[in-house]
Motif scaffolding. Structure first.
Motif, PDB file in Angstrom:
ATOM      1  N   ALA A   1       0.843  -1.304  -0.098  1.00 24.72           N
ATOM      2  CA  ALA A   1       0.158  -0.002   0.073  1.00 24.72           C
ATOM      3  C   ALA A   1       0.979   1.331   0.000  1.00 24.72           C
ATOM      4  CB  ALA A   1      -0.826  -0.006   1.238  1.00 24.72           C
ATOM      5  N   ILE A   2       1.979   1.199   0.704  1.00 24.07           N
ATOM      6  CA  ILE A   2       2.612   2.335   0.690  1.00 24.07           C
ATOM      7  C   ILE A   2       3.463   2.590  -0.651  1.00 24.07           C
ATOM      8  CG2 ILE A   2       5.206   3.153   1.726  1.00 24.07           C
ATOM      9  CD1 ILE A   2       4.139   1.867   4.366  1.00 24.07           C
ATOM     10  N   PHE A   3       3.884   1.407  -1.289  1.00 22.60           N
ATOM     11  CA  PHE A   3       4.587   1.331  -2.617  1.00 22.60           C
ATOM     12  C   PHE A   3       3.406   2.082  -3.473  1.00 22.60           C
ATOM     13  CE2 PHE A   3       7.822  -1.648  -0.866  1.00 22.60           C
ATOM     14  CZ  PHE A   3       8.904  -0.461  -0.776  1.00 22.60           C
ATOM     15  N   ALA A   4       2.385   1.679  -3.342  1.00 19.50           N
ATOM     16  CA  ALA A   4       1.354   2.251  -4.454  1.00 19.50           C
ATOM     17  C   ALA A   4       0.918   3.586  -4.395  1.00 19.50           C
ATOM     18  CB  ALA A   4       0.031   1.309  -4.229  1.00 19.50           C
TER      19      ALA A   4
ATOM     20  N   PHE B   1       8.477   0.669  -9.176  1.00 17.60           N
ATOM     21  CA  PHE B   1      10.072   0.433  -9.316  1.00 17.60           C
ATOM     22  C   PHE B   1      10.728   0.174  -7.788  1.00 17.60           C
ATOM     23  CE2 PHE B   1      14.216   2.536  -9.081  1.00 17.60           C
ATOM     24  CZ  PHE B   1      15.103   1.877  -9.878  1.00 17.60           C
ATOM     25  N   PHE B   2      10.292   1.101  -7.043  1.00 17.62           N
ATOM     26  CA  PHE B   2      10.863   0.844  -5.810  1.00 17.62           C
ATOM     27  C   PHE B   2      10.486  -0.460  -4.990  1.00 17.62           C
ATOM     28  CE2 PHE B   2      11.339   5.644  -5.920  1.00 17.62           C
ATOM     29  CZ  PHE B   2      12.536   5.719  -5.892  1.00 17.62           C
ATOM     30  N   ALA B   3       9.142  -0.915  -5.370  1.00 22.49           N
ATOM     31  CA  ALA B   3       8.888  -2.016  -4.853  1.00 22.49           C
ATOM     32  C   ALA B   3       9.640  -3.258  -5.173  1.00 22.49           C
ATOM     33  CB  ALA B   3       7.353  -2.325  -5.143  1.00 22.49           C
ATOM     34  N   VAL B   4      10.086  -3.322  -6.525  1.00 22.07           N
ATOM     35  CA  VAL B   4      10.792  -4.257  -6.971  1.00 22.07           C
ATOM     36  C   VAL B   4      12.047  -4.228  -6.397  1.00 22.07           C
ATOM     37  CG1 VAL B   4      11.880  -5.338  -9.143  1.00 22.07           C
ATOM     38  CG2 VAL B   4       9.171  -4.619  -9.216  1.00 22.07           C
TER      39      VAL B   4
END
Length: 88
Positions: free
Chosen positions: A3-6, A13-16
């Motif tokens: 949810a934060i990355f969304a 990109f940051f999530a991956v």
């Protein structure tokens, strides 16, 4: 975390990147923990490094499998009068 990355710009990109870094950190930590057991077995029992690694990995896999199954099919199995899920 998803949810934060969304909500972030370039969040995908940051999530991956974050999860790849997390995977590498876990992998290197696992290798360092297995190295201590492997070194002990090679010195004390005069085993080859390959055999010591295989024995260590088999032992970790067996303990991990028991811990994983203790919350499912083995939830009612008792060891020394206690449920396995209580021990883990």
């Amino acid at each position: 975390m998803p949810a934060i990355f969304a909500q972030m710009p370039f969040g995908h990109f940051f999530a991956v990147f974050f999860y790849i870094c997390l995977f590498v950190a876990a992998l290197t930590s696992s290798v360092s923990m297995l190295e201590a057991c492997t070194a002990l077995m090679t010195r004390r029992f005069e085993l080859s490094r390959r055999r010591a690694i295989l024995i260590t990995l088999a032992g970790c896999a067996a303990v991990g499998l028991c811990a994983t199954l203790s919350f499912g099919p083995w939830s009612e199995v008792k060891l020394f009068g206690k449920k396995i899920s209580w021990i883990t």
